[in-house]
Every structure is written in C-alpha cells, then in structure tokens.
Design a protein around this motif. Structure first.
Motif, short mmCIF file in Angstrom:
data_model
loop_
_atom_site.label_atom_id
_atom_site.label_comp_id
_atom_site.label_asym_id
_atom_site.label_seq_id
_atom_site.Cartn_x
_atom_site.Cartn_y
_atom_site.Cartn_z
N LEU A 164 28.56 -14.53 41.60
CA LEU A 164 29.54 -13.84 40.78
C LEU A 164 28.84 -13.13 39.63
N PRO A 165 29.43 -12.05 39.14
CA PRO A 165 28.85 -11.39 37.96
C PRO A 165 28.79 -12.37 36.79
N PRO A 166 27.82 -12.20 35.91
CA PRO A 166 27.70 -13.14 34.78
C PRO A 166 28.88 -13.00 33.82
N VAL A 167 29.12 -14.05 33.08
CA VAL A 167 30.14 -14.00 32.03
C VAL A 167 29.67 -13.02 30.96
N PRO A 168 30.49 -12.06 30.60
CA PRO A 168 30.01 -11.00 29.71
C PRO A 168 29.74 -11.52 28.30
N LYS A 169 28.77 -10.87 27.66
CA LYS A 169 28.46 -11.11 26.25
C LYS A 169 29.14 -10.07 25.35
N TYR A 170 29.46 -8.92 25.93
CA TYR A 170 30.08 -7.84 25.17
C TYR A 170 31.17 -7.21 26.02
N ILE A 171 32.32 -7.00 25.42
CA ILE A 171 33.42 -6.28 26.06
C ILE A 171 33.77 -5.10 25.16
N ILE A 172 33.74 -3.91 25.73
CA ILE A 172 34.05 -2.68 25.00
C ILE A 172 35.37 -2.14 25.52
N ILE A 173 36.33 -1.97 24.61
CA ILE A 173 37.63 -1.38 24.94
C ILE A 173 37.71 -0.03 24.26
N GLN A 202 31.34 -10.87 22.24
CA GLN A 202 31.61 -9.84 21.25
C GLN A 202 32.60 -8.82 21.79
N LEU A 203 33.59 -8.48 20.97
CA LEU A 203 34.62 -7.52 21.36
C LEU A 203 34.49 -6.28 20.48
N ILE A 204 34.32 -5.12 21.10
CA ILE A 204 34.14 -3.87 20.37
C ILE A 204 35.24 -2.90 20.78
N PHE A 205 36.01 -2.42 19.79
CA PHE A 205 37.01 -1.38 20.03
C PHE A 205 36.38 -0.03 19.67
N ALA A 206 36.37 0.88 20.62
CA ALA A 206 35.71 2.17 20.43
C ALA A 206 36.74 3.29 20.40
N GLY A 207 36.50 4.25 19.51
CA GLY A 207 37.32 5.45 19.47
C GLY A 207 38.79 5.21 19.19
N GLY A 219 48.37 -6.14 12.68
CA GLY A 219 48.55 -7.25 13.61
C GLY A 219 47.43 -8.26 13.60
N GLY A 220 46.40 -8.05 12.79
CA GLY A 220 45.30 -9.01 12.69
C GLY A 220 44.11 -8.70 13.56
N VAL A 221 44.10 -7.53 14.21
CA VAL A 221 42.95 -7.14 15.03
C VAL A 221 41.97 -6.37 14.14
N LYS A 222 41.26 -7.11 13.31
CA LYS A 222 40.34 -6.48 12.37
C LYS A 222 39.17 -7.42 12.10
N PRO A 223 38.00 -6.86 11.82
CA PRO A 223 36.84 -7.71 11.52
C PRO A 223 37.07 -8.50 10.23
N HIS A 229 33.28 -11.90 15.70
CA HIS A 229 32.96 -11.36 17.02
C HIS A 229 33.56 -9.98 17.24
N LEU A 230 34.40 -9.51 16.35
CA LEU A 230 35.15 -8.27 16.55
C LEU A 230 34.58 -7.16 15.67
N SER A 231 34.50 -5.98 16.22
CA SER A 231 33.98 -4.83 15.47
C SER A 231 34.58 -3.55 16.02
N TYR A 232 34.42 -2.47 15.27
CA TYR A 232 34.91 -1.15 15.66
C TYR A 232 33.72 -0.19 15.74
N ALA A 233 33.82 0.76 16.66
CA ALA A 233 32.80 1.80 16.81
C ALA A 233 33.50 3.15 16.88
N PRO A 234 32.87 4.20 16.38
CA PRO A 234 33.55 5.51 16.37
C PRO A 234 33.82 6.08 17.74
N ASP A 235 33.00 5.73 18.74
CA ASP A 235 33.20 6.25 20.09
C ASP A 235 32.52 5.33 21.08
N LEU A 236 32.69 5.64 22.36
CA LEU A 236 32.13 4.82 23.43
C LEU A 236 30.61 4.84 23.40
N GLU A 237 30.02 5.98 23.09
CA GLU A 237 28.57 6.09 23.03
C GLU A 237 27.98 5.13 21.99
#
Length: 506
Positions: A164-173, A202-207, A219-223, A229-237
């Motif tokens: 099976l694929p490994p358990v992820p360390k990072y999820i980018i939404i 780690q959970l990263i919300f992009a764009g 709603g509480g979805v903030k670092p 473990h939660l962070s924001y990024a300006p874009d997917l790149e």
C-alpha cells in the motif's frame, strides 16, 4: 404591422368593439388552437430535442400537470423546486475534486540537485495533493473527508496482497478555483485538520481565495499553538516546494548529510597542503550530469577564488551590495536557495491601489456590473505607461526558484546575457563556492581559447538540461487545468496497484 394593430384597436375602442361582432367565432377558436400548437411545439417538442438530460425536460409537463390539478401558483412553485433539485444534482455530479495527485506525479518547479531529486523520486509519495473546485458544502466536503481518512487506514485492515502507499506526511488541499464555502463544509475541514493532527501529518491549504479565508478562520481552520500542523501557502507551487523541502530536511536528513560532507572537506583541507575544492566541485558536476569535463577544466583552478559562507549569508561581494559580482560560482559544498522577485516576469499583476484592468471585489460580484473602460482603469494604465518601474515597485514578495548544492554553477545566465545574476542566493547551510570572474574569463578567451570552449560547452550542457526540466514541468499546470473532475476518488488499494505497476515498468 404595429401601427396597423394600434389603429385597429383604436377603431374598435371608438366603435365600442362592435367591429368584433363581424368577425366569425371560428377565427378566435383558430387563434387559440394555433397558440396552443405553438406552445406545445416550443416547450415540448423543441425543448425535448435540445435537452440532453430528460429529467430537465420533464419539468415542463410536470408544471402543466401540476397546474391542472393544484393551481397555477402552486404549479410554478413546484416547478421552481424541481428545477432547483435538478441543478443541485447536476452540480454535485460535476465533482468538487478537480485533480488528485501525489509528490511522485506532481513536483514543484524548484530546481534541485541530483541527490535531492533521486530521494524525492522514491519518497515523494509521502505528499498527497487534492485540487478542489466549485462550491463546497457538507455533501461534497464529506466525500473529501472519507477519501483523506482512507489515507490513514491500517495496512492489516486492508488485507491487500500488494504494498500500500505510505501514510502521508503532508496533505496539500488547493482551493484556488473554489467559488465559495458554507459553514457545514468548514466543520468538515476542521475534522480533516483533527484527523491529520492525530496522525502527525502536516496539512497545507494552498491558494485559498480571500473571500473563503474569513470563513475558515472563523471556523477554527487557522494556524495556532494548537494547530501547529496546519499552514497556508499562496499557491500550489509554494505548498509543494515547502512540503518537499521539509521532507528533505526532516525525513531525508539531506541537510545534515551536506553539513557532514562540508565538515569532511574542511578537515581534508586542514591536513592537506593543497586545496582540491574546485576539482571536487567539477567532479560533482560530472557525477550529476553524466559528463566528463572535470579533467579538461581543472586548469581553471588557479583563476578561481574560494569563498566560505555561513548559514543565512547571501552570496554577494561585500555583504552590502544586493547584486552578485558578475562571474561564475562553482558550488563545492553546502545548500543554497535561490529566491526570485515575482515582478520579474512578462505578466504584470496588480497590487495595492493601481488597477490596469477592471477588478471584481468579491465572489458575488458580476462581470456585468464592471466597466472595461472606466476612469479608474484609464488612470492605472496612464500611470503604468508613464512609469514602467511603478508596477515593479508594488511587488515585495519572492518565490523559490531553486535549491542547489554541489554540482551546480551559478551565473551561467549572466555569462551569456551580460546582465546581473538574477535572484537572491541565500545559504541554507555553511557553504563554500569558487568564484571565476568575468574579467578572467574575458582574458582567458584570448590566452586559452580551447579551455574556454570546453567551459562554454559545459555551461551550454547545463543550461540545456535546465531548459529540458522547465519544459517538462509545464505539463504539471496543464494536467491540472485540463483534467476531468473524477466522480469518485480512487481508493488506497487502487493507488497501491497503480504504484506497483509503475515500479515494475521502471
């Protein structure tokens, strides 16, 4: 005909509509029948021919039957309700997931050395990517939660005969093309955040659009200290680059390896009577790119100047000049990152109060309310044309361009274009580079032309490889934008089968 109709109506009015009595009654009956036939043909026959979905066409006879049985007002309300249900069903079928990928199938455009690329080629599936679209509500957000939950299933519970694929360390939404979100969907994202936190992922919300971010924050979805473990990024790149960097640092321990190599080379210089750092840099180039140029370019060693830098230092001449001294830099040891000004491109965005195009302020704004030739746009265009550097001055953010180490040559673009070296190079670890100035290169072109031909051959090869990588990376954006939204994400077992097939082919 319009004027004639008005005159006839006026004549009928003056004659107290006595003229109507001379018209045969069958004429009015025929007009009613003709109107009925036209309505049936337009709303039943033609609409059925143009409708792809039969349920969408069924609203019309449903309204007619409801009007005959319940009443006109009630039938219209029932028709609106039926149309709304059909719209919601079609919207749900479009899917909220635009693109699914992992770190093996989608990589950032940051250029890296060979060792980092090889490590990511084997371990980048620790990064999972979801690109979302359309409006998020409880129904489609819950499907995303179920899919992310499957990423953390126990291997024994799956009972699969394949790895099976490994358990992820990072999820980018990535939410760049999300048009809106409701409160129930925010609650689902909170559950996703809690799920990632419990599995040390780690959970990263992009764009995230600016009209969606306030709802997430409320709603509480903030670092925070609780959501480290939660962070924001300006874009997917940027999100991909961050995830890859942290994987290399904390999982691959590549930075520690670079530090150990640098200490080993430093120790060798202390106990040796000669400095072979430049030759080591040339040998790293040969090893990474599969060429044999080190032995032909070793005579350049006497013209180079070694430079030791500490972590955090910028590669500049005297520590105060923002521009690099023109020349070539051969990296012997350490890691550097290259950051580039986002304004240095052919696309001029907008920031601040200067708008060279019409702007929609919110997601609820309509393009029909905008004026393409407004005074605001005219003033912005005039300022932009009158002061070409004004738009550049509005940008103060940078983006990662490369993460480089031994086997890299900095300044090849500057050598061929005659401009200053673009970007800012900052040492991530202690580094040592060898500087070959352009003045020495110009002199060697006269005194040692054969040596310079080999140097230019090396630079041409390196630039061709970089161009090839850039062209290949352009397919990432095209794959995302042209991908058909899947109606249902593939399971972890299917991912395991696909991963195994890819490994067998490689």
């Amino acid at each position: 005909p319009q004027y004639t109709a008005v005159l006839l109506l006026f004549g009928c009015y003056l004659s107290d509509f006595e003229l109507v009595s001379y018209v045969p009654k069958c004429t009015f009956s025929s007009l009613l029948v003709l109107a009925a036939i036209d309505l049936v043909h337009s709303w039943f026959m033609k609409s059925f021919q143009k409708s792809v979905d039969v349920f969408e066409w069924f609203v019309v006879p449903f309204i007619v039957v409801a009007g005959l049985t319940t009443g006109m007002l009630e039938s219209v309300g029932m028709g609106i309700a039926a149309s709304t249900l059909i719209f919601v069903h079609s919207f749900h079928q479009a899917g909220v997931v635009k693109f699914l990928a992992n770190g093996l199938t989608v990589r950032s455009t940051i250029e890296r050395n060979c060792e980092d690329n090889e490590w990511l080629d084997q371990n980048a599936d620790l990064i999972q990517v979801l690109v979302l679209q359309n409006y998020l509500f409880f129904g489609n957000a819950t499907s995303c939660l179920n899919y992310i939950s499957s990423m953390f299933d126990d291997d024994e519970a799956n009972g699969s005969d394949v790895d099976l694929p490994p358990v992820p360390k990072y999820i980018i939404i990535d939410m760049s093309i999300v048009t809106g979100i409701d409160t129930s969907a925010v609650d689902v994202l909170v559950e996703i955040s809690s799920l990632c936190s419990s599995h040390k992922c780690q959970l990263i919300f992009a764009g995230v659009p600016r009209f969606v971010r306030p709802a997430l924050m409320a709603g509480g979805v903030k670092p925070s200290r609780v959501n480290l473990h939660l962070s924001y990024a300006p874009d997917l790149e940027a999100a991909l680059g961050k995830a890859e960097d942290e994987l290399l640092k904390y999982v691959g321990r590549n930075e520690e390896k670079m530090v150990r190599v640098a200490e080993k080379l430093k120790h060798q210089r202390r106990i040796s009577m000669a400095d072979f750092g430049f030759r080591h840099a040339l040998q790293c180039i040969d090893d990474q790119h599969g060429i044999h140029m080190a032995s032909h370019l070793k005579d350049l060693e006497k013209f180079t100047t070694p430079k030791d830098l500490k972590a955090g230092d910028q590669l500049n001449e005297d520590g105060t000049d923002n521009n690099l001294p023109r020349g070539l830099y051969f990296v012997e040891s350490g890691l550097l990152k290259c950051e580039h000004d986002s304004s240095a491109s052919l696309t001029r965005g907008r920031r601040g109060t200067l708008f060279a195009t019409a702007q929609m302020k919110g997601s609820t704004d309509s393009i029909g309310q905008l004026r393409a030739r407004s005074a605001t746009v005219g003033r912005g265009l005039a300022l932009l044309k009158g002061s070409p550097g004004l738009m550049m001055a509005q940008f103060n953010n940078t983006f990662r361009l490369a993460r480089i180490g031994p086997g890299w040559v900095i300044g090849s673009i500057s050598e061929f274009t005659g401009q200053d070296i673009p970007g800012t190079y900052t040492c991530m670890t202690a580094c040592r580079v060898h500087h070959l100035s352009f003045d020495d290169i110009a002199e060697l072109e006269t005194t040692r032309p054969s040596l310079m031909v080999r140097l230019y051959k090396l630079l041409s090869h390196l630039m061709a490889r970089r161009q090839e990588m850039t062209i290949g990376q352009l397919s990432t954006l095209r794959s995302i934008m042209s991908a058909n939204a899947p109606t249902k994400p593939i399971s972890r077992r299917q991912m395991a089968t696909i991963s195994k097939a890819m490994k067998v082919q490689s």
